[in-house]
Enzyme design. Structure first.
Site, short mmCIF file in Angstrom:
data_model
loop_
_atom_site.label_atom_id
_atom_site.label_comp_id
_atom_site.label_asym_id
_atom_site.label_seq_id
_atom_site.Cartn_x
_atom_site.Cartn_y
_atom_site.Cartn_z
N LYS A 157 12.12 19.28 -36.78
CA LYS A 157 12.66 18.80 -37.25
C LYS A 157 12.00 16.77 -37.55
O LYS A 157 12.58 15.70 -38.15
CB LYS A 157 14.25 18.36 -36.63
CG LYS A 157 15.17 18.93 -36.88
CD LYS A 157 16.53 18.53 -36.93
CE LYS A 157 16.71 19.16 -35.43
NZ LYS A 157 18.20 19.23 -35.30
N LYS A 192 12.13 15.11 -34.60
CA LYS A 192 13.22 14.56 -33.58
C LYS A 192 12.25 14.81 -32.06
O LYS A 192 11.84 15.88 -31.94
CB LYS A 192 14.07 15.21 -33.69
CG LYS A 192 15.26 14.47 -34.87
CD LYS A 192 16.59 14.93 -35.24
CE LYS A 192 17.67 14.21 -34.47
NZ LYS A 192 19.04 14.79 -35.16
N1 C2G Z 1 27.90 12.75 -35.20
C1 C2G Z 1 28.83 12.18 -36.30
N2 C2G Z 1 29.01 10.91 -36.03
C2 C2G Z 1 27.77 10.14 -35.54
C3 C2G Z 1 26.92 10.60 -34.66
C4 C2G Z 1 26.50 12.25 -35.40
O1 C2G Z 1 29.50 12.89 -36.37
N3 C2G Z 1 28.10 8.61 -35.23
C5 C2G Z 1 27.08 14.52 -35.85
C6 C2G Z 1 26.74 15.07 -36.78
O2 C2G Z 1 26.86 14.55 -38.44
C7 C2G Z 1 26.49 16.13 -36.31
C8 C2G Z 1 26.91 16.29 -34.87
O3 C2G Z 1 27.24 15.22 -34.46
O4 C2G Z 1 27.46 17.53 -37.15
C9 C2G Z 1 24.97 16.01 -34.42
O5 C2G Z 1 24.71 15.39 -34.59
P1 C2G Z 1 23.45 15.64 -34.39
O6 C2G Z 1 23.06 15.70 -33.36
O7 C2G Z 1 22.69 14.06 -34.71
O8 C2G Z 1 22.41 16.83 -35.01
P2 C2G Z 1 21.56 16.72 -36.21
O9 C2G Z 1 20.55 16.07 -35.99
O10 C2G Z 1 22.65 16.35 -37.35
O11 C2G Z 1 21.86 18.22 -36.41
O12 C2G Z 1 21.35 22.50 -38.42
C10 C2G Z 1 22.28 21.79 -38.75
C11 C2G Z 1 21.11 20.32 -37.05
O13 C2G Z 1 20.77 21.45 -35.70
C12 C2G Z 1 21.92 19.19 -37.64
#
Ligand code: C2G
Length: 155
Positions: A44, A46
């Site tokens: 990704k 990341k």
């Molecule tokens: N999230 C949130 N509020 C934030 C940050 C994150 O609600 N301020 C939510 C995101 O929308 C997601 C979850 O927390 O549903 C995890 O966020 P991340 O760790 O950034 O994961 P992401 O990179 O979105 O990976 O296949 C899908 C991916 O693996 C999602």
């Protein structure tokens, strides 16, 4: 028994993640969370500060989380939904519309995010504590004090 499934990196665990997990818990009786592995994150673009093992253990320790599985590919969602008897796939609204194809297998819900916090923002805040950044600020400060001296001599 309603089973809910989500996916995420959950790096530098913060209140936005916890709010989301609480919202997920309200959608059903059993919550399965797929945590992105370090290898999947690399795909990704990341890099997590916290290792997959530690991120998975933190998520697994949260009240309301019943099972943690690794997320190793974008394509595993449909298989996971069938394998774990998932009724609801849910994820933050930053993904709105991206997983609608899963509606043929289960309910798909996009949940509100928490504003003002993200792992990226936390990393940026921590960057200012980086020694090389502090040296930069010290250099800038000495330039500014020299300029101040110069203008003071002119007045
Ligand atoms: N999230 C949130 N509020 C934030 C940050 C994150 O609600 N301020 C939510 C995101 O929308 C997601 C979850 O927390 O549903 C995890 O966020 P991340 O760790 O950034 O994961 P992401 O990179 O979105 O990976 O296949 C899908 C991916 O693996 C999602």
């Amino acid at each position: 028994m309603t089973t809910v499934l989500t996916y995420g990196t959950f790096d530098l665990f913060h209140i936005g993640h916890l709010n989301l997990i609480n919202r997920l818990s309200e959608l059903g009786d059993r919550l399965v969370i797929a945590v992105s592995t370090d290898e999947f994150n690399a795909g990704k673009g990341k890099t997590s500060v916290v290792s997959y093992e530690d991120r998975a253990r933190i998520i697994g320790s949260i009240k309301g989380v019943d099972l943690v599985i690794p997320e190793t590919s974008w394509e595993q969602k449909a298989t996971d939904i069938v394998e774990h008897g998932v009724d609801v796939f849910a994820i933050g609204e930053d993904w709105a519309g991206r997983f609608d194809e899963l509606k043929s297998l289960c309910e798909v819900v996009y949940l509100p995010r928490t504003d003002g916090i993200s792992s990226t923002e936390i990393k940026q805040m921590l960057r200012v504590l980086d020694p090389s950044h502090i040296t930069e600020m010290q250099d800038a400060l000495s330039v500014m004090s020299r300029l101040l001296e110069h203008y003071r001599d002119l007045t």
